[in-house]
Design a protein around this motif. Structure first.
Motif, PDB file in Angstrom:
ATOM      1  N   GLU A 279      59.055  59.255  12.098  1.00  0.00           N
ATOM      2  CA  GLU A 279      57.630  59.602  12.152  1.00  0.00           C
ATOM      3  C   GLU A 279      57.235  60.450  10.953  1.00  0.00           C
ATOM      4  N   ASP A 280      58.061  61.453  10.638  1.00  0.00           N
ATOM      5  CA  ASP A 280      57.769  62.304   9.485  1.00  0.00           C
ATOM      6  C   ASP A 280      57.780  61.484   8.196  1.00  0.00           C
ATOM      7  N   ASN A 283      54.606  59.500   7.816  1.00  0.00           N
ATOM      8  CA  ASN A 283      53.481  60.373   7.465  1.00  0.00           C
ATOM      9  C   ASN A 283      53.580  60.847   6.022  1.00  0.00           C
ATOM     10  N   ALA A 354      52.111  55.768   7.495  1.00  0.00           N
ATOM     11  CA  ALA A 354      51.139  56.127   8.534  1.00  0.00           C
ATOM     12  C   ALA A 354      49.719  56.091   7.939  1.00  0.00           C
ATOM     13  N   THR A 356      46.694  57.705   7.769  1.00  0.00           N
ATOM     14  CA  THR A 356      46.063  58.998   8.037  1.00  0.00           C
ATOM     15  C   THR A 356      45.246  59.429   6.831  1.00  0.00           C
ATOM     16  N   TYR A 358      45.898  62.524   5.687  1.00  0.00           N
ATOM     17  CA  TYR A 358      46.691  63.661   5.232  1.00  0.00           C
ATOM     18  C   TYR A 358      46.903  63.617   3.717  1.00  0.00           C
TER      19      TYR A 358
END
Length: 390
Positions: A279-280, A283, A354, A356, A358
């Motif tokens: 997951e990290d 991201n 991901a 996002t 971010y």
């Protein structure tokens, strides 16, 4: 002649006869003593011979019996022995003795003959000094591995290794030096031949002139068997073959990603060092692509360490100023190429980042938890809370 004259020889005879008899008796006594001495000497010699025979026989028996026992009955050591094709039984026992697996090659050779066994197989065997001769015989008949099994004969490329770290590993496990390895991965003729074998993965890498090492990122992290006699070309081609095997299933996804394989491996090499969990990593890959999209520097410390070509626990502000195309604080884009050999997990995260907004992330230095943010203000707050407070 007078009567006295006639009687004189008889007196002399009387005197001579006892003398002769005495001499004969003395000679008999001497011969008797000699025969007795001879018998004693013979007896002593025979006795000594028998004793020596017994001693030698016992010593020989003990020597042979001892040689048939395990070399080190309590040992837990495992020794890898290579039995080349065509090695004779005598040659095999010699290799076992030289490998400190058995006590005596000659005795083991004769023991094998008395047991009427054969059909030993070539290959690599993991044996122990604690094994009995019968166990060793059974193992040799069962057959060994066609490739080395011990770590001494394995080249280990770890996830995130730089090519210089791989070169050091090769030097430690083969007869090739790190300098020879690093020269080979940049050798034009070798790269041309390698690209001809693996055009799908090496076409771009082999043609670039701005990378420190053209195969940086292309030597897949895995454990490789090294066979005695392998050339340096074969060592590297084995790694490239593994890379090709791993990347082939992703060919369509890479083609539709909007990025070249070289670019995917470059971002994946940064993701490899920055994230741990899937997951990290997804991201983090998303952060890097978001930054690239708005022409914002990636600003990864991994790029600084690679530009410095050294290992440091802490990157300083002075380090951020290093003049290098690999410095992703001063330069936009992703740099000339990969910074290390990424794992399949990091490649997957890079191909499926991901979705996002971010632009920043910071990791808690105590727990390792990674926190993501969209604005610089949020990032500073998270950094103050989880990094600067430590």
């Amino acid at each position: 002649m007078s009567q006295n004259d006639q009687q004189e020889p008889q007196g002399q005879q009387k005197l001579i006869r006892p003398t002769l008899e005495k001499e004969a008796v003395d000679k008999m006594k001497i011969r008797k003593k000699e025969r007795s001495l001879v018998r004693k000497i013979v007896f002593a010699i025979v006795t000594i011979g028998i004793l020596l025979g017994v001693i030698v026989g016992f010593a020989g028996y003990k020597y042979i019996t001892d040689a048939l026992q395990p070399l080190e009955p309590e040992s837990t050591e495992v020794v890898e022995v290579e039995i080349p094709i065509g090695t004779s039984t005598k040659g095999i026992t010699q290799l076992l003795e030289e490998g400190n697996v058995i006590k005596n090659a000659t005795i083991f050779n004769y023991y094998i003959k008395t047991q009427n066994v054969s059909d030993f197989q070539a290959g690599f065997y993991e044996l122990s000094p604690s094994m009995s001769l019968n166990d060793i015989i059974a193992t040799l008949q069962a057959g060994g591995s066609p490739v080395p099994q011990s770590s001494e004969h394995k080249i280990i490329v770890r996830e995130g290794n730089t090519i210089e770290e791989i070169a050091a590993e090769v030097e430690g496990k083969t007869d090739f030096t790190a300098e020879e390895f690093l020269a080979k991965v940049n050798e034009p003729e070798f790269l041309t031949n390698a690209a001809a074998q693996y055009p799908d993965i090496l076409t771009e890498a082999s043609q670039r002139t701005d990378t420190r090492y053209r195969l940086e990122g292309y030597l897949y992290p895995a454990t490789y068997d090294h066979m005695t006699g392998n050339s340096l070309d074969e060592v590297i081609l084995q790694m490239l073959q593994k890379t090709n095997e791993v990347l082939t299933p992703y060919a369509e996804q890479i083609a539709s990603s909007g990025h070249t394989l070289h670019e995917i491996l470059t971002i994946a090499s940064l993701v490899e060092k920055e994230g741990v969990t899937p997951e990290d990593r997804a991201n983090i890959a998303g952060v890097f692509f978001n930054r690239l999209e708005i022409d914002m520097p990636i600003q990864s410390d991994i790029s600084i360490l690679y530009a410095l070509n050294e290992h440091k626990e802490l990157v300083t502000f002075k380090d951020l100023e290093i003049d290098s195309p690999y410095n992703l604080y001063r330069n936009t884009g992703m740099g000339p190429g990969p910074f290390n050999s990424p794992s399949e997990g990091s490649i997957q995260a890079t191909l499926s980042p991901a979705d996002t907004n971010y632009l920043y992330f910071v990791a808690d230095t105590t727990t390792g938890i990674v926190y993501f943010s969209e604005t610089y203000e949020e990032h500073l707050q998270l950094q103050s809370q989880y990094v600067d407070s430590e």
